[in-house]
Design a protein around this motif. Sequence first.
Motif, PDB file in Angstrom:
ATOM      1  N   VAL A   1       0.828  -1.199   0.000  1.00  0.00           N
ATOM      2  CA  VAL A   1       0.000   0.000   0.000  1.00  0.00           C
ATOM      3  C   VAL A   1       0.869   1.260   0.000  1.00  0.00           C
ATOM      4  CG1 VAL A   1      -0.205   0.173   2.518  1.00  0.00           C
ATOM      5  CG2 VAL A   1      -2.045   1.031   1.065  1.00  0.00           C
ATOM      6  N   THR A   2       2.114   1.121   0.446  1.00  0.00           N
ATOM      7  CA  THR A   2       3.047   2.256   0.466  1.00  0.00           C
ATOM      8  C   THR A   2       3.759   2.444  -0.858  1.00  0.00           C
ATOM      9  OG1 THR A   2       4.849   0.839   1.221  1.00  0.00           O
ATOM     10  CG2 THR A   2       3.534   1.915   2.912  1.00  0.00           C
TER      11      THR A   2
ATOM     12  N   HIS B   1      -1.151  -4.721   3.113  1.00  0.00           N
ATOM     13  CA  HIS B   1      -1.004  -3.696   4.162  1.00  0.00           C
ATOM     14  C   HIS B   1       0.443  -3.421   4.520  1.00  0.00           C
ATOM     15  CE1 HIS B   1      -1.076  -7.514   6.428  1.00  0.00           C
ATOM     16  NE2 HIS B   1      -0.378  -6.885   7.363  1.00  0.00           N
TER      17      HIS B   1
ATOM     18  N   THR C   1       4.497   0.143   6.187  1.00  0.00           N
ATOM     19  CA  THR C   1       3.475   1.157   6.456  1.00  0.00           C
ATOM     20  C   THR C   1       3.660   1.773   7.835  1.00  0.00           C
ATOM     21  OG1 THR C   1       1.952  -0.083   5.058  1.00  0.00           O
ATOM     22  CG2 THR C   1       0.998   1.589   6.501  1.00  0.00           C
TER      23      THR C   1
ATOM     24  N   LYS D   1      -3.440   5.727   5.272  1.00  0.00           N
ATOM     25  CA  LYS D   1      -3.783   4.796   4.193  1.00  0.00           C
ATOM     26  C   LYS D   1      -4.856   5.392   3.292  1.00  0.00           C
ATOM     27  CE  LYS D   1      -6.174   1.145   2.344  1.00  0.00           C
ATOM     28  NZ  LYS D   1      -7.562   1.083   1.865  1.00  0.00           N
TER      29      LYS D   1
ATOM     30  N   GLY E   1      -2.268   6.046   0.658  1.00  0.00           N
ATOM     31  CA  GLY E   1      -2.057   4.669   0.229  1.00  0.00           C
ATOM     32  C   GLY E   1      -2.702   4.365  -1.103  1.00  0.00           C
TER      33      GLY E   1
END
Length: 895
Positions: free
Chosen positions: A58-59, A95, A100, A132, A136
């Motif tokens: 997600v990063t 995730h 993160t 996020k 994200g």
Amino acid sequence: MDKRKKVVTKSFEDLPKTYSSNDVEKKWYKKWEGEKYFAPKAGKTGESFCVIMPPPNVTGILHAGHALDITTQDALIRFKRMKGYETLFLPGMDHAGIATQSKVEELIWNEEKKTKHDYSREDFLKKIWEWKEQYGGVIANQQKVMGASCDWDYSMFTMDPEANDAVRRAFVTLYNEGLIYQSDYIVNWDPKLQSAISDAEVDHKEVNGAFYHILYSVKDSDIKLEIATTRPETLLGDTAVAVNPNDERFAHLIGKKAIVPLCNREVPIVGDEHVDIEKGTGCLKVTPGHDFNDFDIGKRHNLEIINILNLDGTLNEHGLEWQGLPCKKARKGVVEKLKELELFVKEEKHVHQVGHGERSGVVIEPMISKQWFVDVNSMAKEAVERVEDDTTRFYPKGWENTYFAWLREPKNWCVSRQLLWGHRIPVFTCNSCEHQWADEELEPSSCPKCSTKDYTQDPDVLDTWFSSGLWPMTTLGWPNKERMEQRGFDKFYPTSVLITGFDIIFFWVARMMMMGTKFSNKVPFDKVYIHAIVRDKLGRKMSKSLGNGIDPIEMVEQYGADAFRFTLAAGSGYNRAINLDPERIAGYRNFINKIWNAFRFISPFLDLANKELPAKLDDQEKWILSELNDATKVVNESLDAFRYDDACSEVYSFVYDKFCSWFIELSKNTLNGDDQEAKIQRATVLKYCFRKITALLHPITPFITEELWGYLKEENEDLLISADYPEYDTSLNYPSEQVKMNKFIEVVSSIRFLRQSVNIKPKDEVEVVLLTDDEEASSYFADNMAGLQDLARAKDVEIAVKSTENPKKCIMKATTHTDIFLKLDGVIDLDAQIKRLEKDYDKTKKELDKIGKKLNNEKFMANAPDEVVTEVREKAASFEEKIKSLEEQIEQFKS
């Protein structure tokens, strides 16, 4: 509800002069996505085909490896969609626990000068969720820029409630079966993150260090054992000295006691074959709490384990006067003390690999820690068998050895992480009766043993690979039956193909195989295609420090997504690396433009085309259709076997070298001629070919092909993304026409070569004589004389048998079937040409004379290495052949 609008065929008059990739790509992706062209739809085969995207962090932002992922996965999905499968390209996002949390920790420090310890668990997690939602998932939009035809309605995040349900079900099941347990074990400990991390998150870097030689006394004797170590400070945690029982130097000491310097601890001397007799001093200090190999020795000999480190990597109460210091600083003090006590022998400089945290950058400390583990032995055995029996197959097959390397000798999997962000371990401990249990409920109502509501949940979270290992099942609704039905679990699971890089075979592919076979009794995918790793043009790994990274989004903006995708696909087959050079992308952009310009050239004539091919075709038309048919066969077979490189090479060669360079050129006279029937027939064949070309190319270059299809499609046809993929057609085999046309191409190419060799200007027409005994070829040349003269810029072409006397004042080139003579009289300055040849002759003669002296030198021939003598003889033969050719040319021009 079908959101698709009627697709109107465009007029050729609307065709822009230049191709604008950015405008076309945005337009078509918006239409495909908005009108649900990516959604699964039943096809003519009645079969399904599913590819699950490896969920990026997600990063993350798109890098070259992601771009290769998308290209190979999407090309396969588009190919199978057009082949009539009900396809699902299923996206998602990971995730990325450590990455993160680190990102948010950095953010709050920069903005608020706070750490995670300044927040409650709930408040810190709220910060992460806020980050996020705001930042994200950038990569998802970048994947769309690359043309990923995912059904985004299926997209899942590994921290979604549905994913959490799957994780909890799997964990509780394994826990209740006794396959998940908690134990003190040695792990990779990141002192900055203060968490265990997986092997995948450890980067091994070369570090300048040393071997420190230290003396250990043997109790009740004068014997001193010399032991070399790279980490002298860990002697404070030594609980044994090991020697090889087969080492005659030390075997008699087994069973005695050694004295650990500084802390003066008495430890046993044990015999263990792990000690290498040939390397080092033959004696090994054993620190089970801080070395993976020593931990194994400790288990074999039931040794005490002493942990000398705090969670932040500093020495604890066992650190004596160095308590509170980090290892590196303590090391200096320990060495100084050993020298003071005359227990230090020497220091040898040494370069060695040291593990560093991938995210934190700090040195990883092997350390004993209470962690949760999964006993994977039975699952690993099953995962091995499913590949051995070909239930799941690797492409290329050799990568199965990497897969087997870990699964055949598996280590129990440490699944706990000392983080806040991630799936919290669903294990609870009753504060009243101390009963421990695992529960699928987020908040159990009470202790199942004593019914009290006073309990505590384990603070750790699960390794990211745990949720990733369930991903093929989770994304298709498991374990909820209603969700499984909605998402088509029975239709799409097992998934068809997993496409990923070889660097995560251990960490992801193996775990999905274990978890899939455990919880579904089926493998998670039928095939695994392991693609190459993208490197820079020099073959180096891309990195910030080298400044050699390639930003895919910049490449798309500069060259277009199609050109970038074609470059990646053209380099993808069964190779281990793709050396990516922006100049290659520029080259394939030229190919994209070539297609556009070729279409622009023929488009004014396509209104004449009929829908069906004519019953009677001329030789040129039979040739191009047969070549197209052959290319279709190769491309279909190549894409099915994940040989993207072969598919690209074949279609590139057909489009560039055959269709554009020859067939379109040969068609100019017909299209511009007065024979209306021939013009209609040729336009029909051209349109047929171009329709097939766009369809063949669509999986790899989706945007330009969809744009061109808008001009080529019939009124009742849908978009190209939904069209049928070209299939091999036995009725379009014309092998004899292929043979004849290929001879024609060889002759024209030879004439062009001869023209170039004597610098005849492109506009100047020449006279050519063709001598051949091949009656079929001779007849073909005569029947296609207009095309031959036009392509060769020949005002006259004479065809005769080989017994005919060779024409004078010509240059000549021979093929296997035809001798080609290009008349030079009146075309070039023959006297100047003769002088040039004579000059070349004199130079070559001198070179041959030099070589001849060596060959006639007995001393040289006797003493020179065989390979040198062979090379000299080959040079002599080459010069002799050249001299003979020059003599013939000079004689020809003079006569």
